[in-house]
Write a protein that holds these residues in place. Structure first.
Motif, mmCIF file in Angstrom:
data_model
loop_
_atom_site.group_PDB
_atom_site.id
_atom_site.type_symbol
_atom_site.label_atom_id
_atom_site.label_comp_id
_atom_site.label_asym_id
_atom_site.label_seq_id
_atom_site.Cartn_x
_atom_site.Cartn_y
_atom_site.Cartn_z
ATOM 1 N N SER A 164 0.811 -1.218 0.000
ATOM 2 C CA SER A 164 0.000 0.000 0.000
ATOM 3 C C SER A 164 0.846 1.270 0.000
ATOM 4 O O SER A 164 0.320 2.371 0.149
ATOM 5 C CB SER A 164 -0.938 -0.010 1.210
ATOM 6 O OG SER A 164 -0.139 -0.138 2.367
ATOM 7 N N ALA A 165 2.162 1.126 -0.168
ATOM 8 C CA ALA A 165 3.012 2.329 -0.217
ATOM 9 C C ALA A 165 2.787 3.129 -1.503
ATOM 10 O O ALA A 165 3.224 4.277 -1.611
ATOM 11 C CB ALA A 165 4.483 1.947 -0.060
ATOM 12 N N GLY A 166 2.140 2.507 -2.489
ATOM 13 C CA GLY A 166 1.671 3.264 -3.648
ATOM 14 C C GLY A 166 2.681 3.485 -4.758
ATOM 15 O O GLY A 166 3.814 3.007 -4.719
ATOM 16 N N ALA A 167 2.227 4.255 -5.756
ATOM 17 C CA ALA A 167 2.989 4.425 -6.996
ATOM 18 C C ALA A 167 4.320 5.146 -6.780
ATOM 19 O O ALA A 167 5.307 4.854 -7.453
ATOM 20 C CB ALA A 167 2.144 5.180 -8.016
ATOM 21 N N THR A 168 4.353 6.077 -5.834
ATOM 22 C CA THR A 168 5.610 6.806 -5.601
ATOM 23 C C THR A 168 6.686 5.840 -5.109
ATOM 24 O O THR A 168 7.825 5.881 -5.576
ATOM 25 C CB THR A 168 5.394 7.926 -4.557
ATOM 26 O OG1 THR A 168 4.236 8.651 -4.963
ATOM 27 C CG2 THR A 168 6.588 8.849 -4.487
ATOM 28 N N ALA A 169 6.299 4.969 -4.191
ATOM 29 C CA ALA A 169 7.260 3.977 -3.692
ATOM 30 C C ALA A 169 7.660 3.016 -4.802
ATOM 31 O O ALA A 169 8.831 2.636 -4.920
ATOM 32 C CB ALA A 169 6.646 3.208 -2.521
ATOM 33 N N LEU A 170 6.689 2.651 -5.629
ATOM 34 C CA LEU A 170 6.996 1.757 -6.751
ATOM 35 C C LEU A 170 8.050 2.397 -7.655
ATOM 36 O O LEU A 170 9.044 1.779 -8.026
ATOM 37 C CB LEU A 170 5.718 1.459 -7.547
ATOM 38 C CG LEU A 170 5.909 0.770 -8.906
ATOM 39 C CD1 LEU A 170 6.567 -0.604 -8.746
ATOM 40 C CD2 LEU A 170 4.573 0.616 -9.640
ATOM 41 N N LYS A 171 7.849 3.658 -7.980
ATOM 42 C CA LYS A 171 8.792 4.333 -8.882
ATOM 43 C C LYS A 171 10.174 4.450 -8.255
ATOM 44 O O LYS A 171 11.188 4.351 -8.944
ATOM 45 C CB LYS A 171 8.254 5.709 -9.261
ATOM 46 C CG LYS A 171 7.054 5.623 -10.189
ATOM 47 C CD LYS A 171 6.511 6.990 -10.497
ATOM 48 C CE LYS A 171 5.283 6.878 -11.394
ATOM 49 N NZ LYS A 171 4.715 8.212 -11.680
ATOM 50 N N MET A 172 10.201 4.683 -6.937
ATOM 51 C CA MET A 172 11.506 4.751 -6.269
ATOM 52 C C MET A 172 12.213 3.405 -6.316
ATOM 53 O O MET A 172 13.411 3.318 -6.574
ATOM 54 C CB MET A 172 11.340 5.225 -4.828
ATOM 55 C CG MET A 172 11.378 6.749 -4.728
ATOM 56 S SD MET A 172 10.844 7.340 -3.119
ATOM 57 C CE MET A 172 12.005 6.514 -2.046
ATOM 58 N N THR A 173 11.444 2.359 -6.065
ATOM 59 C CA THR A 173 12.025 1.001 -6.124
ATOM 60 C C THR A 173 12.582 0.707 -7.516
ATOM 61 O O THR A 173 13.705 0.228 -7.666
ATOM 62 C CB THR A 173 10.942 -0.052 -5.782
ATOM 63 O OG1 THR A 173 10.443 0.228 -4.484
ATOM 64 C CG2 THR A 173 11.497 -1.471 -5.838
#
Ligand code: TRP
Length: 370
Positions: free
Chosen positions: A305-314
């Protein structure tokens, strides 16, 4: 990702009654058999592969075929890499910045580990005897066959030209010459190139039937399908050199971060892997997984649930870390343009010698040895 592509099942999203899917799954089965033979006896194989000099290579190329080329080379398979400069003219009137793009391709190859001592990097236009094969090959295919080639149809649909050139129309035939001049018997390709390979196989078979006198002058090359599913560009469409939607091998870490930050996602906060309903998010998960040697599901679970921003950082961190050594090598090679040109000259020489021998054989077979 240092493995030979594994055979994968038919794409679940495609209707499996279509001829396309049947053809693809047959090619996948064949690829699985080939993988075993390559491991057992790499010396039996000669790979022909290549790219058009129309831009820098990107992550789609890398995970689609580039990493596998290096892997095959390192297993001991002989490899020819064609820089298809004439082919750049199939869908545009003028090939802009040709010299620059050709050298950038050589740089990309060297950076990923193509070793000019073992593999031959050469330019299509520098090998006259290769090009001369096109004339007898053209005589072996019908206009109707070229007309119904799905890859040609697709390229025509996306062409920048207002009318279709003869070069576009005959593109599968000169690609057959690219493969057969060195008697390549293994071609690592994406699924979109399968119809072309069929034309090459047909030409090889017909040449042998017409002129072989009982012997096979040409092998019927096999496709080695990549198992990596297609990566989408940051705009959610096909990743492409010309659409500015791709992280290139040459991009630096900041540029990579900027591009991925702007990547299209969707409005659902919880991150899940579902290529059918969430293609953009799933493509980013896949990219991260390829770089992290993980699975997209695992990456999705870790982000949750950390969302798209976390996904992009990963994804950004994974890509930058994965590409760091490749980029470092690229920067080093880029400082020595003379070495790049020399690499290409030597590759051209080697390709010319091979093409001259093949053309001599072809002329002898056709009784045109005067
Ligand atoms: N058609 C390939 C591309 O568009 C480049 C290419 C030219 C190629 N000749 C080839 C690929 C022969 C495989 C075999 O990138």
């Amino acid at each position: 990702m240092n493995t030979i592509p594994q055979a994968v099942g038919p794409d679940a999203s495609a209707p499996d009654t279509s001829a396309d899917t049947l053809e693809t799954s047959a090619a996948q089965e064949r690829s699985a058999v080939l993988e075993k033979r390559i491991l057992k006896d790499p010396g039996q194989f000669r790979v022909l592969t290549g790219d058009r000099p129309t831009g820098r290579l990107h992550l789609g190329h890398y995970f689609g075929t580039l990493h596998n080329r290096v892997h095959l080379q390192n297993l001991g398979v002989e490899m020819f890499v064609i820089i298809a400069d004439y082919q750049a003219l199939t869908d545009r009137d003028v090939a802009d910045n040709l010299t620059w793009y050709v050298e950038e391709l050589v740089l990309d190859y060297l950076a990923i580990g193509v070793d000019p001592a073992r593999s031959t990097i050469f330019a299509h236009s520098a090998v006259p005897a290769l090009n001369q094969l096109m004339l007898p090959f053209l005589s072996l295919v019908s206009v109707a066959e070229l007309n119904r080639n799905p890859t040609v149809k697709d390229e025509i649909a996306h062409s920048r030209q207002s009318s279709v050139s003869g070069l576009m129309f005959t593109y599968p035939v000169h690609q057959a010459a690219d493969i057969l001049f060195c008697k390549g018997n293994l071609v690592p390709v994406g699924q979109d190139q399968l119809p072309h390979l069929e034309v090459t196989r047909t030409i090889a078979r017909r040449f042998n039937d017409h002129y072989g006198n009982g012997t096979a002058v040409f092998p019927q090359p096999d496709a080695l399908l990549s198992s990596a599913p297609l990566l989408l560009g940051t705009d959610g469409t096909k990743m492409s050199k010309s659409r500015r939607n791709a992280v290139t091998l040459a991009s630096d870490a900041d540029e990579t971060a900027r591009l991925l930050k702007g990547a299209k996602t969707d409005s659902e906060r919880h991150i899940t892997y579902d290529p059918t309903t969430r293609p953009e998010v799933s493509s980013l998960l896949l990219l991260a997984a390829l770089c992290l040697d993980s699975t997209p599901q695992q990456v999705a679970d870790d982000i949750g649930s950390a969302g798209a921003t976390a996904l992009k950082m990963t994804v950004t961190e994974a890509v930058n870390e994965y590409l760091a050594p490749i980029r470092a090598r690229r920067i080093e090679f880029a400082q020595d343009r003379a070495y790049l040109r020399q690499t290409l000259h030597e590759g051209n020489e080697r390709a010319r010698a091979v093409a001259d021998t093949t053309l001599a054989e072809v002329r002898a077979a056709m009784n045109s040895h005067y």
